[in-house]
Write an enzyme that holds these catalytic residues in place. Structure first.
Site, PDB file in Angstrom:
ATOM      1  N   GLU A   1       0.840  -1.198   0.000  1.00 33.06           N
ATOM      2  CA  GLU A   1       0.000   0.000   0.000  1.00 33.06           C
ATOM      3  C   GLU A   1       0.880   1.256   0.000  1.00 33.06           C
ATOM      4  O   GLU A   1       0.584   2.236  -0.687  1.00 33.06           O
ATOM      5  CB  GLU A   1      -0.897   0.029   1.246  1.00 33.06           C
ATOM      6  CG  GLU A   1      -1.828  -1.162   1.398  1.00 33.06           C
ATOM      7  CD  GLU A   1      -1.213  -2.305   2.213  1.00 33.06           C
ATOM      8  OE1 GLU A   1      -0.028  -2.623   1.998  1.00 33.06           O
ATOM      9  OE2 GLU A   1      -1.929  -2.885   3.041  1.00 33.06           O
TER      10      GLU A   1
ATOM     11  N   CYS B   1      -2.541  -3.454   7.047  1.00 31.04           N
ATOM     12  CA  CYS B   1      -2.135  -3.757   8.422  1.00 31.04           C
ATOM     13  C   CYS B   1      -2.475  -2.609   9.344  1.00 31.04           C
ATOM     14  O   CYS B   1      -2.619  -1.459   8.946  1.00 31.04           O
ATOM     15  CB  CYS B   1      -0.657  -4.126   8.495  1.00 31.04           C
ATOM     16  SG  CYS B   1       0.448  -2.761   8.156  1.00 31.04           S
TER      17      CYS B   1
ATOM     18  N   ALA C   1      11.855 -40.374   0.340  1.00 27.89           N
ATOM     19  CA  ALA C   1      12.165 -41.122  -0.875  1.00 27.89           C
ATOM     20  C   ALA C   1      11.983 -42.593  -0.557  1.00 27.89           C
ATOM     21  O   ALA C   1      12.272 -43.043   0.558  1.00 27.89           O
ATOM     22  CB  ALA C   1      13.606 -40.852  -1.288  1.00 27.89           C
TER      23      ALA C   1
ATOM     24  N   ALA D   1      15.928 -47.433   2.957  1.00 26.14           N
ATOM     25  CA  ALA D   1      17.356 -47.765   3.013  1.00 26.14           C
ATOM     26  C   ALA D   1      17.530 -49.272   3.010  1.00 26.14           C
ATOM     27  O   ALA D   1      16.657 -50.011   3.472  1.00 26.14           O
ATOM     28  CB  ALA D   1      17.980 -47.182   4.277  1.00 26.14           C
TER      29      ALA D   1
ATOM     30  N   THR E   1      10.888 -42.688  12.197  1.00 24.55           N
ATOM     31  CA  THR E   1      10.309 -42.519  13.537  1.00 24.55           C
ATOM     32  C   THR E   1       9.674 -41.141  13.675  1.00 24.55           C
ATOM     33  O   THR E   1       8.544 -40.996  14.156  1.00 24.55           O
ATOM     34  CB  THR E   1      11.410 -42.685  14.616  1.00 24.55           C
ATOM     35  OG1 THR E   1      12.129 -43.874  14.317  1.00 24.55           O
ATOM     36  CG2 THR E   1      10.818 -42.766  15.991  1.00 24.55           C
TER      37      THR E   1
ATOM     38  N   ALA F   1       8.714 -39.186  11.228  1.00 22.11           N
ATOM     39  CA  ALA F   1       7.559 -39.110  10.321  1.00 22.11           C
ATOM     40  C   ALA F   1       6.340 -39.759  10.973  1.00 22.11           C
ATOM     41  O   ALA F   1       5.230 -39.199  10.934  1.00 22.11           O
ATOM     42  CB  ALA F   1       7.891 -39.793   8.998  1.00 22.11           C
TER      43      ALA F   1
END
Ligand code: AOF
Ligand code: ZN
Length: 337
Positions: free
Chosen positions: A47, A70, A148, A156, A266, A268
């Site tokens: 603004e 604001c 992944a 893994a 763990t 996650a």
């Protein structure tokens, strides 16, 4: 308002910690007398930039702005007061300000006799600042969990030999997504075992200019000399195992709005069980391990009826030939209770 949204989305504007905001000032006959957008924390609000362009022509004008002006003095002064001082007649805002520290601008404007409207293209305006809006509404950052996996759900090999299951193009893609967040979060185990750097790196593998905050959560002490403690970016160790507490702390004390959760099965599982994952991004590598670490730890689910269900919002193939991985973007299906 479409012009104001386009201005807000100007390329190069940082996504955090401030929202992207655009503003257009219209004279009585509809001509544009001022335009502005926010360029990043500490710079004038949209603004104020538009008012500076308009000068005296702001008197009697209509301000069209993507976010409620604001009402507070933060890094800069209150825009509601600036609009009043400039003699604007009317303010049309898209999104109401979800930030409790800054909201209330429309009430201030109305009290000064200015006509106000809110809600025009509000969803599009909120989408400009998806994580920022979410964080202020919920009092915690938006959480993207990225992992992944192999085709059979492993992250893994069992002998620990697989540093990465995803391909190089997929890992490069991850850096782009990391760069859209303001925080990277892992658990203490990941730091101990994998010693990740947790920086955002470009094509040349060099860290980019602005880095997300690196956050390690967990009660265990961390060995000195781990790569997260180098000076490539700031790092915080949150000594808790409680996902809710960690997120509230990141919002309230570190002004964080978007967490990229990359830490181990763990961590996650803890976030998933707490219902604190808002988006899932996974890279699926076309390989099979048959055994090895599961991409996510136990969720306490015994029956198919209790499965945590997700909805796919995007499917992309990243990389070519033997380096091709599938990237899925998903969001949790809201449970009806
Ligand atoms: C912006 N740009 O154009 C507008 C904002 O502490 P500050 O001064 O950086 O103010 C940040 C808050 O101001 C922000 O969270 C939002 O609620 C409000 N409006 N912010 O960065 C703008 N109009
Ligand atoms: Zn402002």
């Amino acid at each position: 308002m479409r012009r104001a949204i386009a201005l807000a989305a100007s390329p190069g504007v940082p996504l955090h910690p401030n929202p992207r905001v655009g503003c257009v000032l219209l004279a009585g006959d509809g001509t544009v007398v001022g335009e502005g957008f926010h360029h990043g924390a500490g710079t004038p609000h949209a603004e104020v930039e538009a008012l500076a362009m308009a000068g005296d022509r702001a008197r009697g004008a209509t301000a069209v702005v993507t976010l409620e002006p604001c009402n507070h003095t933060g890094r800069t002064g209150p825009c509601a007061e600036a609009l009043i001082a400039a003699g604007v007649d009317r303010v049309i805002a898209a999104q109401r300000d979800p930030n409790p520290q800054a909201s209330g601008g429309l009430e201030t404007l109305r009290a000064a006799g200015i006509e106000t409207d809110a809600g025009l293209l509000a969803d599009e305006a909120a989408e400009l600042n998806r994580a920022w809006t979410f964080a202020h509404r919920h009092g915690r950052p938006f959480v993207t969990w990225k992992f992944a996996t192999t085709l059979d759900g492993r992250s893994a090999a069992s002998d620990g030999s697989s540093r990465w299951v995803s391909s190089l193009p997929a890992r490069r893609d991850t850096h782009v997504l990391r760069g859209l967040c303001d925080t990277m979060l892992v658990g203490t185990t990941t730091v101990e075992v994998d010693d990740p750097h947790l920086t955002v790196r470009g094509e040349d593998d060099q860290p980019l200019g602005v880095q997300p905050l690196r956050v390690v959560m967990g009660k265990r002490e961390l060995p000195a000399g781990r790569r997260v403690f180098d000076d490539a970016a700031e790092t915080v160790h949150l000594r808790t195992r409680d996902p809710e507490l960690a997120l509230r702390t990141l919002y309230a004390e570190h002004d964080r709005h978007h967490v990229f959760l990359e830490g181990g099965p763990t961590l996650a599982a803890a976030f998933l069980k707490a219902g604190l994952v808002d988006e899932v991004i996974t890279y699926i590598a076309p390989m099979l391990l048959g055994n090895g670490t599961s991409a996510v730890g136990p969720l306490g689910i015994g029956s198919i009826d209790d499965a945590l269900r997700l909805e796919i919002v995007d499917t992309t193939v990243v990389g070519k030939g033997t380096e091709a991985n599938v990237r899925l973007v998903l969001r949790p299906v809201q449970q009806e209770d």
